[in-house]
Design a protein around this motif. Sequence first.
Motif: not given
Length: 521
Positions: A413-424
């Motif tokens: 959760p503490d990682l800022w990772e915009p690609t996490r919002w890709n479904k896969d």
Amino acid sequence: MRAAGGFRTGSWRTTILLEWAFYKKSRDLCPNSSQSCPSCRKLERTLNEPPVVFHWFPLIGSTITYGMDPPRFFKENRAKYGDIFTFILLGKKTTVYVGPAGNEFILNGKLKDVNAEEIYTVLTTPVFGKDVVYDCPNSKLMEQKKFMKIALTTQAFQSYVPIIADEVTNYFKRSPDFKGKSGIVNIPKSMAQITIFTASHSLQGAEIRNKFDESLADLYHDLDMGFSPVNFMLHWAPLPWNKRRDHAQKTIAKIYMDTIQERRAAGTSDSQDIMWHLMNSTYKNGVQIPDHEVAHMMIALLMAGQHSSSSTSSWIMLRLASRPDIHEALYREQVEALGADLPPLTYEDLAKLPLNQAIIKETLRLHAPIHSILRAVKSPMPVPGTKFVVPTSHQLLAAAGVSASDPNYFPEPDLWEPTRWNKDSPLAPRLPATSDDEEKIDYGYGLVSKGANSPYLPFGAGRHRCIGEQFANVQLQTIVAMVVREFKLRNVDGSDKVIGTDYASLFSRPLEPANIYWERR
Ligand code: HEM
């Protein structure tokens, strides 16, 4: 030391035990047992109240530890006491209920149970002015929100994107902080200016925007001083900043009212701005919105959006400076989706830039500008599935950010990772399934999802939910896209560090100076 430490860690259990001992003793002494004795009933009520965070001083309570770092305060006390606990905030018993069930309980509370205006009016009415938002019955606020929301149409957004894009380009041409080919800038200061220029121009029209180059910027600054947390207690005091606030409110309201008069006299407008829409709107009872209310709503809109959007765009720039790989991916996304010549940006283009959208989502997940939402309790509220009842002497506090950084919903959760919002993505959020036929409700300002029990609610939920979400997304996506076209960003020392959060105001924003290095493409 040992005794003090032991007392601290087991404080609520100790409190309950003491209460219990006291209760038992009073039962032994009381001939009426608990049925009719007020003292017995009071103790029973106390036993049904959520655990209280240990504190030494009754008035200050936990105000200082909470105020220094609210998210940490919530996390630590959740670990000690569970999802529901009470702490003392400036002498007031404040019951926090975190997690999706807590968000639902507080933000979707019934009008007879919870109340926002009682808490916020002391801050907002001197700043916005009379008869709007929290200085009127809730039903009138719902109508005002409806007027604002229906003005924000697709057609309006189509006209806003070029306005915002031009404002951003012109800002970088004019600003002394961006002279030359590269430099270092304290980014929150620039983002605050870009936010107010873009919002005032698109939402309120060119006449108002132009006044920001003259008097309005300073006046809004004075008005803003009214929003400091100390004014929850000292809003009435004849202090220098309150005098400046009152003068600024009157002057700004007059500027808006004069502009309304000029527009009426001219009799035309080709604009899609909200002021024009409100000037021509009528309440359900047949009364046209009076000019002073239009003026006060204009102030409220600009102030509501200013802090949240400007702090979000600052965090985005700081995050991008710490992750140049994402910054470059954003640039490539525009080139691939819109063409190598990067034509003037349109509203339709924004939908072709999923990473650009995910940047906003992910930044709001970790840096939601509003960390605490308060409500007064109007009738005793039993908490479903628990023995607790929240009495009317308490206020409720929702902290949606707690679940937005909970590993049960957001891996790492503490990682800022915009690609996490890709479904896969392996880091994709584990959110409850939603569907198009999810139940909706209309509180009076249009349909919104009924459930508030999502772990991700940066725009709130329920009757007080944000009506500026779509505008904020359009504004932020356009600003980010334009910055990415113009600059490369990185941290001054080339590291991946991100500055800490300043909680001294009511909004979570970056500590300043928050310097980053920029270089023109
Ligand atoms: C309400 C967040 C931008 C206007 C809210 C609430 C939240 C929120 C959490 C609920 C407050 C509560 O329940 O007490 C945000 C965020 C923004 C943003 C994160 C940007 C990133 C804007 C903008 C506008 C706006 C741009 C105006 C154009 C409002 C209004 C309310 C509201 C009018 C309703 C207050 C009420 O009903 O009590 N916002 N907001 N917001 N927001 Fe926003």
